[in-house]
Motif scaffolding. Structure first.
Motif, PDB file in Angstrom:
ATOM      1  N   THR A  68       0.815  -1.206   0.000  1.00 54.98           N
ATOM      2  CA  THR A  68       0.000   0.000   0.000  1.00 54.98           C
ATOM      3  C   THR A  68       0.855   1.266   0.000  1.00 54.98           C
ATOM      4  O   THR A  68       0.499   2.242  -0.656  1.00 54.98           O
ATOM      5  N   LYS A  69       1.973   1.267   0.718  1.00 54.28           N
ATOM      6  CA  LYS A  69       2.822   2.460   0.745  1.00 54.28           C
ATOM      7  C   LYS A  69       3.474   2.717  -0.604  1.00 54.28           C
ATOM      8  O   LYS A  69       3.655   3.862  -1.001  1.00 54.28           O
ATOM      9  N   LEU A  70       3.842   1.664  -1.309  1.00 53.72           N
ATOM     10  CA  LEU A  70       4.490   1.820  -2.608  1.00 53.72           C
ATOM     11  C   LEU A  70       3.486   1.851  -3.755  1.00 53.72           C
ATOM     12  O   LEU A  70       3.855   2.146  -4.883  1.00 53.72           O
ATOM     13  N   SER A  71       2.235   1.515  -3.492  1.00 58.25           N
ATOM     14  CA  SER A  71       1.173   1.465  -4.512  1.00 58.25           C
ATOM     15  C   SER A  71       1.553   0.526  -5.654  1.00 58.25           C
ATOM     16  O   SER A  71       1.465   0.886  -6.824  1.00 58.25           O
ATOM     17  N   VAL A  72       1.971  -0.669  -5.293  1.00 57.22           N
ATOM     18  CA  VAL A  72       2.351  -1.666  -6.290  1.00 57.22           C
ATOM     19  C   VAL A  72       1.657  -2.985  -5.967  1.00 57.22           C
ATOM     20  O   VAL A  72       1.112  -3.171  -4.883  1.00 57.22           O
ATOM     21  N   GLY A  73       1.717  -3.895  -6.892  1.00 59.14           N
ATOM     22  CA  GLY A  73       1.173  -5.219  -6.676  1.00 59.14           C
ATOM     23  C   GLY A  73       2.218  -6.141  -6.093  1.00 59.14           C
ATOM     24  O   GLY A  73       3.408  -5.844  -6.070  1.00 59.14           O
ATOM     25  N   GLY A  74       1.750  -7.260  -5.613  1.00 58.51           N
ATOM     26  CA  GLY A  74       2.664  -8.231  -5.039  1.00 58.51           C
ATOM     27  C   GLY A  74       1.899  -9.375  -4.417  1.00 58.51           C
ATOM     28  O   GLY A  74       0.671  -9.419  -4.471  1.00 58.51           O
ATOM     29  N   SER A  75       2.617 -10.304  -3.825  1.00 57.06           N
ATOM     30  CA  SER A  75       1.970 -11.450  -3.202  1.00 57.06           C
ATOM     31  C   SER A  75       2.813 -11.954  -2.040  1.00 57.06           C
ATOM     32  O   SER A  75       3.949 -11.555  -1.855  1.00 57.06           O
ATOM     33  N   PHE A  76       2.205 -12.854  -1.274  1.00 57.03           N
ATOM     34  CA  PHE A  76       2.866 -13.489  -0.146  1.00 57.03           C
ATOM     35  C   PHE A  76       2.745 -14.985  -0.356  1.00 57.03           C
ATOM     36  O   PHE A  76       1.641 -15.533  -0.319  1.00 57.03           O
ATOM     37  N   LYS A  77       3.860 -15.658  -0.626  1.00 57.39           N
ATOM     38  CA  LYS A  77       3.854 -17.097  -0.864  1.00 57.39           C
ATOM     39  C   LYS A  77       5.051 -17.732  -0.180  1.00 57.39           C
ATOM     40  O   LYS A  77       6.164 -17.215  -0.244  1.00 57.39           O
ATOM     41  N   ASP A  78       4.826 -18.853   0.467  1.00 57.12           N
ATOM     42  CA  ASP A  78       5.899 -19.667   1.054  1.00 57.12           C
ATOM     43  C   ASP A  78       6.853 -18.844   1.915  1.00 57.12           C
ATOM     44  O   ASP A  78       8.070 -18.914   1.779  1.00 57.12           O
ATOM     45  N   ASP A  79       6.310 -18.007   2.785  1.00 54.05           N
ATOM     46  CA  ASP A  79       7.093 -17.157   3.694  1.00 54.05           C
ATOM     47  C   ASP A  79       8.047 -16.226   2.957  1.00 54.05           C
ATOM     48  O   ASP A  79       9.128 -15.912   3.441  1.00 54.05           O
ATOM     49  N   THR A  80       7.656 -15.780   1.777  1.00 59.09           N
ATOM     50  CA  THR A  80       8.397 -14.748   1.045  1.00 59.09           C
ATOM     51  C   THR A  80       7.404 -13.711   0.541  1.00 59.09           C
ATOM     52  O   THR A  80       6.258 -14.024   0.218  1.00 59.09           O
ATOM     53  N   ILE A  81       7.854 -12.473   0.499  1.00 60.15           N
ATOM     54  CA  ILE A  81       7.052 -11.391  -0.070  1.00 60.15           C
ATOM     55  C   ILE A  81       7.605 -11.103  -1.454  1.00 60.15           C
ATOM     56  O   ILE A  81       8.801 -10.894  -1.617  1.00 60.15           O
ATOM     57  N   ILE A  82       6.723 -11.088  -2.449  1.00 62.12           N
ATOM     58  CA  ILE A  82       7.125 -10.821  -3.828  1.00 62.12           C
ATOM     59  C   ILE A  82       6.452  -9.511  -4.246  1.00 62.12           C
ATOM     60  O   ILE A  82       5.228  -9.426  -4.271  1.00 62.12           O
ATOM     61  N   ILE A  83       7.261  -8.493  -4.551  1.00 58.73           N
ATOM     62  CA  ILE A  83       6.772  -7.181  -4.947  1.00 58.73           C
ATOM     63  C   ILE A  83       7.102  -6.968  -6.418  1.00 58.73           C
ATOM     64  O   ILE A  83       8.231  -7.202  -6.846  1.00 58.73           O
ATOM     65  N   GLN A  84       6.114  -6.505  -7.192  1.00 62.59           N
ATOM     66  CA  GLN A  84       6.334  -6.273  -8.615  1.00 62.59           C
ATOM     67  C   GLN A  84       7.145  -5.000  -8.810  1.00 62.59           C
ATOM     68  O   GLN A  84       6.767  -3.938  -8.348  1.00 62.59           O
ATOM     69  N   GLY A  85       8.279  -5.112  -9.470  1.00 61.83           N
ATOM     70  CA  GLY A  85       9.137  -3.964  -9.744  1.00 61.83           C
ATOM     71  C   GLY A  85      10.388  -3.981  -8.880  1.00 61.83           C
ATOM     72  O   GLY A  85      10.497  -4.729  -7.921  1.00 61.83           O
ATOM     73  N   ASP A  86      11.336  -3.122  -9.239  1.00 65.06           N
ATOM     74  CA  ASP A  86      12.590  -3.019  -8.497  1.00 65.06           C
ATOM     75  C   ASP A  86      12.472  -1.872  -7.492  1.00 65.06           C
ATOM     76  O   ASP A  86      12.723  -0.718  -7.817  1.00 65.06           O
ATOM     77  N   TYR A  87      12.064  -2.196  -6.272  1.00 63.28           N
ATOM     78  CA  TYR A  87      11.870  -1.213  -5.212  1.00 63.28           C
ATOM     79  C   TYR A  87      12.759  -1.520  -4.007  1.00 63.28           C
ATOM     80  O   TYR A  87      12.384  -1.258  -2.875  1.00 63.28           O
ATOM     81  N   ARG A  88      13.949  -2.053  -4.251  1.00 62.68           N
ATOM     82  CA  ARG A  88      14.816  -2.463  -3.144  1.00 62.68           C
ATOM     83  C   ARG A  88      15.160  -1.309  -2.214  1.00 62.68           C
ATOM     84  O   ARG A  88      15.073  -1.442  -0.996  1.00 62.68           O
ATOM     85  N   ASP A  89      15.523  -0.155  -2.768  1.00 64.99           N
ATOM     86  CA  ASP A  89      15.935   0.965  -1.928  1.00 64.99           C
ATOM     87  C   ASP A  89      14.784   1.474  -1.064  1.00 64.99           C
ATOM     88  O   ASP A  89      14.948   1.725   0.133  1.00 64.99           O
ATOM     89  N   LYS A  90      13.610   1.624  -1.651  1.00 63.29           N
ATOM     90  CA  LYS A  90      12.462   2.125  -0.901  1.00 63.29           C
ATOM     91  C   LYS A  90      12.017   1.125   0.170  1.00 63.29           C
ATOM     92  O   LYS A  90      11.689   1.512   1.291  1.00 63.29           O
ATOM     93  N   ILE A  91      12.011  -0.156  -0.183  1.00 63.11           N
ATOM     94  CA  ILE A  91      11.596  -1.185   0.776  1.00 63.11           C
ATOM     95  C   ILE A  91      12.597  -1.272   1.924  1.00 63.11           C
ATOM     96  O   ILE A  91      12.204  -1.388   3.083  1.00 63.11           O
ATOM     97  N   MET A  92      13.870  -1.184   1.598  1.00 63.55           N
ATOM     98  CA  MET A  92      14.892  -1.253   2.649  1.00 63.55           C
ATOM     99  C   MET A  92      14.774  -0.065   3.602  1.00 63.55           C
ATOM    100  O   MET A  92      14.898  -0.222   4.814  1.00 63.55           O
ATOM    101  N   SER A  93      14.478   1.121   3.091  1.00 62.82           N
ATOM    102  CA  SER A  93      14.326   2.273   3.984  1.00 62.82           C
ATOM    103  C   SER A  93      13.067   2.144   4.837  1.00 62.82           C
ATOM    104  O   SER A  93      13.079   2.511   6.020  1.00 62.82           O
TER     105      SER A  93
END
Length: 107
Positions: A68-93
């Motif tokens: 919701t904060k990044l306004s992107v799609g994604g999913s939660f499967k097998d204890d991993t979060i999968i976010i569509q797109g390259d948002y490593r810097d924003k997610i890490m912050s």
């Protein structure tokens, strides 16, 4: 004289309520870092978060908040979060602001 004092002068009979502070969800913070890595799946960039060893319901809440904060799609499967797109810097912050340790893997 600030705004509250001016309002008290204009409306002496009104009872002012203090604004409530937002409560942060109780998410278990771990000692080991969450691994944030980048992959391409079917030619499209994907950011993957894994390595959380707390309750899966907390990790699902975290996934929803990130999406919701990044306004992107994604999913939660097998204890991993999968976010569509390259948002490593924003997610890490975002995760560092919440108090998590994050390790960047790949690139």
């Amino acid at each position: 004289m600030d705004l509250q004092d001016q309002l008290k002068n204009l409306f002496p009979d009104h009872q002012f309520e203090e604004p409530k502070k937002e409560e942060k969800p109780d998410i278990w913070l771990q000692d080991d870092p969450i691994i944030c890595k980048y992959e391409k799946r079917k030619g499209k960039p994907v950011t993957i978060l894994e390595g959380y060893n707390g309750a899966s319901s907390d990790f699902k809440k975290l996934a929803k908040e990130i999406k919701t904060k990044l306004s992107v799609g994604g999913s939660f499967k097998d204890d991993t979060i999968i976010i569509q797109g390259d948002y490593r810097d924003k997610i890490m912050s975002l995760l560092k602001d919440k108090g998590f340790k994050v390790k960047r893997v790949g690139g």
